[in-house]
Scaffold this active site. Structure first.
Site, PDB file in Angstrom:
ATOM      1  N   HIS A  36       0.841  -1.203   0.000  1.00  0.00           N
ATOM      2  CA  HIS A  36       0.000   0.000   0.000  1.00  0.00           C
ATOM      3  C   HIS A  36       0.873   1.249   0.000  1.00  0.00           C
ATOM      4  CE1 HIS A  36       0.696  -0.593   4.302  1.00  0.00           C
ATOM      5  NE2 HIS A  36       0.218   0.597   4.570  1.00  0.00           N
ATOM      6  N   HIS A  92      -7.429  -0.902   5.543  1.00  0.00           N
ATOM      7  CA  HIS A  92      -6.377  -0.014   6.074  1.00  0.00           C
ATOM      8  C   HIS A  92      -6.202   1.157   5.110  1.00  0.00           C
ATOM      9  CE1 HIS A  92      -2.700   1.169   8.123  1.00  0.00           C
ATOM     10  NE2 HIS A  92      -2.024   1.079   6.989  1.00  0.00           N
ATOM     11  N   ASP A 107      -0.121  -4.104   6.148  1.00  0.00           N
ATOM     12  CA  ASP A 107      -0.801  -3.616   7.349  1.00  0.00           C
ATOM     13  C   ASP A 107      -2.261  -4.071   7.407  1.00  0.00           C
ATOM     14  OD1 ASP A 107       1.534  -2.363   7.997  1.00  0.00           O
ATOM     15  OD2 ASP A 107       0.793  -0.312   7.740  1.00  0.00           O
ATOM     16  N   HIS A 114       4.641  -4.883  10.681  1.00  0.00           N
ATOM     17  CA  HIS A 114       4.960  -4.199  11.940  1.00  0.00           C
ATOM     18  C   HIS A 114       5.062  -5.178  13.108  1.00  0.00           C
ATOM     19  CE1 HIS A 114       4.506  -0.007  10.553  1.00  0.00           C
ATOM     20  NE2 HIS A 114       3.535  -0.481   9.777  1.00  0.00           N
ATOM     21  N   ASP A 165       5.893   4.521   5.071  1.00  0.00           N
ATOM     22  CA  ASP A 165       6.753   3.532   5.737  1.00  0.00           C
ATOM     23  C   ASP A 165       6.716   2.175   5.024  1.00  0.00           C
ATOM     24  OD1 ASP A 165       4.042   3.318   6.726  1.00  0.00           O
ATOM     25  OD2 ASP A 165       4.771   2.016   8.332  1.00  0.00           O
ATOM     26  N   HIS A 166       6.111   2.165   3.813  1.00  0.00           N
ATOM     27  CA  HIS A 166       6.095   0.946   2.984  1.00  0.00           C
ATOM     28  C   HIS A 166       6.686   1.194   1.597  1.00  0.00           C
ATOM     29  CE1 HIS A 166       3.389  -1.256   5.852  1.00  0.00           C
ATOM     30  NE2 HIS A 166       3.280  -0.006   6.260  1.00  0.00           N
ATOM     31  N   HIS A 198       1.421   3.901   1.990  1.00  0.00           N
ATOM     32  CA  HIS A 198       1.975   4.655   3.124  1.00  0.00           C
ATOM     33  C   HIS A 198       3.501   4.751   3.049  1.00  0.00           C
ATOM     34  CE1 HIS A 198      -1.861   4.023   5.747  1.00  0.00           C
ATOM     35  NE2 HIS A 198      -1.949   5.073   4.966  1.00  0.00           N
TER      36      HIS A 198
HETATM   37 FE    FE Z   1       2.744   0.638   8.104  1.00  0.00          FE
HETATM   38 ZN    ZN Z   2       0.081   1.512   6.549  1.00  0.00          ZN
END
Ligand code: FE
Ligand code: ZN
Length: 254
Positions: free
Chosen positions: A55, A113, A132, A170, A59-60, A57
């Site tokens: 996805h 998400h 996530d 995570h 942090d991905h 975001h």
């Molecule tokens: Fe994340």
């Molecule tokens: Zn995420």
């Protein structure tokens, strides 16, 4: 057999490297950062073939462009996130198949998400890279989706073979486990698992992967039909979706 490596980065993220020793092809899943991936590639002598994003975001996908620039890899990501994932080469959606050497992964669409969230399921290798959407004893927050969408997404994952390994992005297991026990204090599997989790974390070790079987036994978001959970929430006899919705709401403020 695929070699799967887990790289802990930032506060609680995991980046994965998937390597097929036969073809030499290597993929990384959800690279938040480029440098830690480059360091492992260098150490192993592997060349990066693909980035697989679940996805959009940061942090991905944060490492996407640098990795592409430095390795020439191709970026595979959700088609519906074409405009918000950097460097995307191939957009994929439900039931598309991607290959790593002779190994194949099926794309499963799991909105909730985020609206475009997908997961990568390597059936023959018994491995699910679920970003996530599903966590050990938990699930992702609903940033762009409805409880109903997320519930339907989780149902698809719950139906995978019990031995499927869950590689989530995570390390949220301890906090998730505390919530799980708060809504289902009598679940002995969860209690036992939390003892193991506390031990692992005390040694700074990862609690990921788990398996679908373990999640069915301990993850409250897989268990809205549990009478004990329904009693705790005061929602006895209500639909799984109703119970799931309340669980997600309570977890947000736990
Ligand atoms: Fe994340
Ligand atoms: Zn995420």
């Amino acid at each position: 057999m695929l070699t799967i490596l887990q790289i802990p980065v930032l506060t609680d993220n995991y980046i994965y490297l998937i390597h097929d020793p036969v073809s030499g092809e290597t993929a990384t899943v959800d690279p938040a950062l480029a440098q830690p991936v480059l360091a492992v590639l260098d150490k192993k002598g592997w060349r990066l073939t693909y980035i697989l994003n679940t996805h959009h975001h940061w942090d991905h996908v944060g490492g996407n462009l640098e990795l592409k620039l430095k390795t020439g890899c191709k970026i595979i990501a959700p088609q519906s996130d074409r405009d918000r994932i950097p460097g995307i080469d191939r957009g994929v959606s439900e039931d598309d198949v991607i290959s790593l050497g002779q190994h194949q992964a099926r794309v499963i669409s799991t909105p909730g998400h985020t609206s475009g969230h997908i997961v990568y399921y390597f059936a023959e290798d018994n491995a699910l890279f679920c970003g996530d959407t599903l966590f050990v004893m938990g699930c992702g927050r609903l940033f762009e989706g409805t409880p109903e969408q997320m519930w339907n997404s989780l149902q698809k994952l719950k139906a995978l073979p019990p031995s499927t390994r869950i590689y989530c992005t995570h390390e949220y297991t301890q906090a998730n486990g505390r919530f799980a026990l708060s809504v289902e204090p009598g679940n002995s599997r969860t209690r036992q698992k939390m003892l193991e989790v506390q031990q692992l974390r005390a040694e700074n070790k990862s609690t990921v992967p788990s398996t679908i079987e373990e999640e069915i036994a301990t993850n409250p978001f897989f268990r809205p039909d549990s009478v004990s959970i329904q009693k705790t929430l005061g929602l006895e006899g209500l639909s799984p979706l109703h119970v799931f919705t309340e669980l997600r709401k309570r977890k947000d403020s736990f």
